[in-house]
Design a protein around this motif. Structure first.
Motif, mmCIF file in Angstrom:
data_model
loop_
_atom_site.group_PDB
_atom_site.id
_atom_site.type_symbol
_atom_site.label_atom_id
_atom_site.label_comp_id
_atom_site.label_asym_id
_atom_site.label_seq_id
_atom_site.Cartn_x
_atom_site.Cartn_y
_atom_site.Cartn_z
ATOM 1 N N THR A 92 -25.600 39.879 54.330
ATOM 2 C CA THR A 92 -26.134 38.643 55.112
ATOM 3 C C THR A 92 -27.921 38.495 54.884
ATOM 4 O OG1 THR A 92 -27.157 41.361 56.275
ATOM 5 C CG2 THR A 92 -25.644 40.366 56.659
ATOM 6 N N VAL A 93 -28.175 37.613 55.573
ATOM 7 C CA VAL A 93 -30.236 37.776 54.874
ATOM 8 C C VAL A 93 -30.760 38.532 54.707
ATOM 9 C CG1 VAL A 93 -32.412 36.275 56.182
ATOM 10 C CG2 VAL A 93 -29.691 35.493 55.883
ATOM 11 N N GLU A 94 -30.863 39.637 55.887
ATOM 12 C CA GLU A 94 -32.163 40.700 56.133
ATOM 13 C C GLU A 94 -30.897 41.599 54.954
ATOM 14 O OE1 GLU A 94 -32.701 43.913 59.287
ATOM 15 O OE2 GLU A 94 -30.325 44.366 58.651
ATOM 16 N N GLU A 95 -29.552 41.311 54.403
ATOM 17 C CA GLU A 95 -29.445 42.117 53.619
ATOM 18 C C GLU A 95 -29.494 41.785 51.193
ATOM 19 O OE1 GLU A 95 -25.784 44.301 54.562
ATOM 20 O OE2 GLU A 95 -25.274 42.198 53.478
ATOM 21 N N ASN A 96 -30.040 40.563 51.548
ATOM 22 C CA ASN A 96 -30.120 40.171 50.715
ATOM 23 C C ASN A 96 -31.693 40.565 50.364
ATOM 24 O OD1 ASN A 96 -28.307 37.397 48.820
ATOM 25 N ND2 ASN A 96 -28.281 37.188 51.386
ATOM 26 N N LEU A 97 -32.652 40.470 51.338
ATOM 27 C CA LEU A 97 -34.114 40.224 51.212
ATOM 28 C C LEU A 97 -34.436 41.855 50.681
ATOM 29 C CD1 LEU A 97 -35.225 38.791 54.312
ATOM 30 C CD2 LEU A 97 -35.587 37.944 52.208
ATOM 31 N N PHE A 119 -40.855 32.317 57.072
ATOM 32 C CA PHE A 119 -40.276 31.565 57.133
ATOM 33 C C PHE A 119 -39.512 32.564 58.361
ATOM 34 C CE2 PHE A 119 -40.457 32.420 52.231
ATOM 35 C CZ PHE A 119 -40.729 31.030 52.412
ATOM 36 N N PRO A 120 -39.474 31.846 60.041
ATOM 37 C CA PRO A 120 -38.761 32.827 60.947
ATOM 38 C C PRO A 120 -37.990 32.097 60.866
ATOM 39 C CG PRO A 120 -41.188 31.005 61.029
ATOM 40 C CD PRO A 120 -41.057 30.654 59.300
ATOM 41 N N VAL A 121 -37.205 31.301 60.401
ATOM 42 C CA VAL A 121 -35.648 31.003 60.400
ATOM 43 C C VAL A 121 -34.740 32.263 59.822
ATOM 44 C CG1 VAL A 121 -35.897 29.513 58.201
ATOM 45 C CG2 VAL A 121 -34.198 29.356 59.780
ATOM 46 N N LEU A 122 -35.761 32.532 58.832
ATOM 47 C CA LEU A 122 -35.139 33.993 58.319
ATOM 48 C C LEU A 122 -34.315 35.474 59.233
ATOM 49 C CD1 LEU A 122 -36.060 33.834 54.423
ATOM 50 C CD2 LEU A 122 -34.066 33.053 55.502
ATOM 51 N N LYS A 123 -36.011 35.349 60.011
ATOM 52 C CA LYS A 123 -35.734 36.722 61.209
ATOM 53 C C LYS A 123 -34.654 35.750 62.176
ATOM 54 C CE LYS A 123 -38.582 39.686 64.157
ATOM 55 N NZ LYS A 123 -40.224 39.498 64.469
ATOM 56 N N GLN A 124 -34.855 34.502 62.529
ATOM 57 C CA GLN A 124 -33.837 34.483 63.934
ATOM 58 C C GLN A 124 -32.259 34.517 62.923
ATOM 59 O OE1 GLN A 124 -34.330 30.514 63.864
ATOM 60 N NE2 GLN A 124 -36.701 31.186 64.116
ATOM 61 N N MET A 125 -32.217 34.031 61.566
ATOM 62 C CA MET A 125 -30.661 34.744 61.210
ATOM 63 C C MET A 125 -30.611 35.566 60.073
ATOM 64 S SD MET A 125 -29.839 30.694 59.635
ATOM 65 C CE MET A 125 -29.883 29.645 61.270
ATOM 66 N N ARG A 126 -31.240 36.831 60.410
ATOM 67 C CA ARG A 126 -31.319 37.983 59.490
ATOM 68 C C ARG A 126 -29.942 38.254 59.691
ATOM 69 N NH1 ARG A 126 -34.405 39.135 63.872
ATOM 70 N NH2 ARG A 126 -34.258 40.859 64.369
ATOM 71 N N GLN A 127 -28.916 38.279 60.435
ATOM 72 C CA GLN A 127 -27.352 39.222 60.028
ATOM 73 C C GLN A 127 -26.580 38.089 60.185
ATOM 74 O OE1 GLN A 127 -27.605 42.366 60.225
ATOM 75 N NE2 GLN A 127 -29.871 42.760 60.919
ATOM 76 N N ARG A 128 -27.684 36.837 59.591
ATOM 77 C CA ARG A 128 -26.080 36.095 59.376
ATOM 78 C C ARG A 128 -25.935 35.874 57.877
ATOM 79 N NH1 ARG A 128 -26.359 30.151 61.840
ATOM 80 N NH2 ARG A 128 -26.031 31.123 63.379
ATOM 81 N N ILE A 143 -37.387 32.673 48.215
ATOM 82 C CA ILE A 143 -37.932 32.259 47.969
ATOM 83 C C ILE A 143 -38.614 34.153 48.500
ATOM 84 C CG2 ILE A 143 -40.435 31.883 48.427
ATOM 85 C CD1 ILE A 143 -39.458 28.857 48.077
ATOM 86 N N GLY A 144 -37.969 34.418 49.648
ATOM 87 C CA GLY A 144 -38.577 35.552 50.755
ATOM 88 C C GLY A 144 -37.955 36.961 49.603
ATOM 89 N N ARG A 145 -37.002 36.946 49.564
ATOM 90 C CA ARG A 145 -36.337 37.827 48.555
ATOM 91 C C ARG A 145 -36.956 38.051 46.798
ATOM 92 N NH1 ARG A 145 -30.399 36.680 45.729
ATOM 93 N NH2 ARG A 145 -32.098 35.286 44.415
ATOM 94 N N ALA A 146 -37.673 37.190 46.881
ATOM 95 C CA ALA A 146 -38.431 37.290 45.256
ATOM 96 C C ALA A 146 -40.071 37.592 46.347
ATOM 97 C CB ALA A 146 -39.320 36.011 44.813
ATOM 98 N N LEU A 147 -40.261 37.200 47.134
ATOM 99 C CA LEU A 147 -42.077 37.743 47.483
ATOM 100 C C LEU A 147 -41.809 39.498 48.387
ATOM 101 C CD1 LEU A 147 -42.607 34.300 49.734
ATOM 102 C CD2 LEU A 147 -43.610 35.700 47.705
#
Length: 231
Positions: A92-97, A119-128, A143-147
């Motif tokens: 998921t997005v959250e797991e990637n981060l 990146f608001p879209v990442l919050k919206q899709m964090r379980q996708r 980029i978020g993962r690097a940050l």
């Protein structure tokens, strides 16, 4: 902050980087530019330890990187967004981060809220799942993962490649904000000249594995563009 001196790199018998020297100063955004095949990604792979150095030095904040294990770059504070993004499509997005949290020096284990503010879209899709995102959303995730690891230096390899124009503009605004508001140092490999002019403080041009010109971004004139960038 990052100082490369006399770097030589080979692929088999092919000499790809020739006595290359380059410096990225703390707090700046340096755009590394050049035509396809001149050695830009090879240089980033050498910095990140994915290719062994034949000779030369890569210093980051005074630490010689050549002898360090690959994962040590993240621990020292280098965030890397590779060409092609390389997210984990089944996570998921959250797991990637969260993967980036392991390298944080302060041992924080929660995704910083400012990532979702950027990146608001990442919050919206964090379980996708990452593989279900669009190309632009995947780039924002990379980029978020690097940050997440709270880097001192952010390295991006062609972050606008294959991305729709509105997301390109958003990424440009975010890079500028990170660089100019919080002082994050950025090394950016980029082919799109308008994007490079928008975000960059300085440029370095590569040709046939050598740095052939460097300067403040306004010094990137039409002659240099025709000689080293125009296809």
């Amino acid at each position: 902050m990052l100082k490369i001196d006399g770097l030589n790199q080979f692929y088999g018998q092919s000499h790809t980087l020739w006595d290359l020297s380059l410096e990225v100063h703390a707090g700046e955004c340096l755009c590394l530019m050049g035509r396809n095949g001149v050695g830009k990604t090879t240089l980033l792979n050498a910095i990140m330890g994915q290719l062994p150095l034949r000779s030369g030095s890569v210093l980051f904040d005074g630490t010689e990187l050549a002898a360090q294990r690959v994962e040590r770059r993240a621990e020292l504070g280098i965030g890397y967004v590779p060409q092609g993004r390389q997210i984990f499509p089944l996570l998921t997005v959250e797991e990637n981060l969260k993967i980036g949290l392991a390298a944080r020096r302060d041992k924080v284990r929660q995704i910083p809220e400012f990532i979702y503010e950027l990146f608001p879209v990442l919050k919206q899709m964090r379980q996708r799942r990452g593989g279900d995102l669009s190309g632009g959303q995947q780039q924002q995730l990379a980029i978020g993962r690097a940050l997440v690891l709270d880097p001192k230096l952010l390295i991006l390899d062609e972050p606008t490649e294959g991305i729709q124009p509105n997301v390109v503009a958003e990424i440009g605004d975010i890079i500028r904000r990170l660089n100019r508001e919080i002082g994050l140092t950025v090394l950016l490999v980029e082919q799109k000249l308008p994007f490079a002019r928008k975000v960059g403080d300085r440029f370095s041009l590569l040709d046939r594995g050598r740095v052939v010109a460097s300067g403040a971004m306004p010094q990137l004139d039409e002659q240099l563009i025709r000689t080293y960038l125009t296809v």
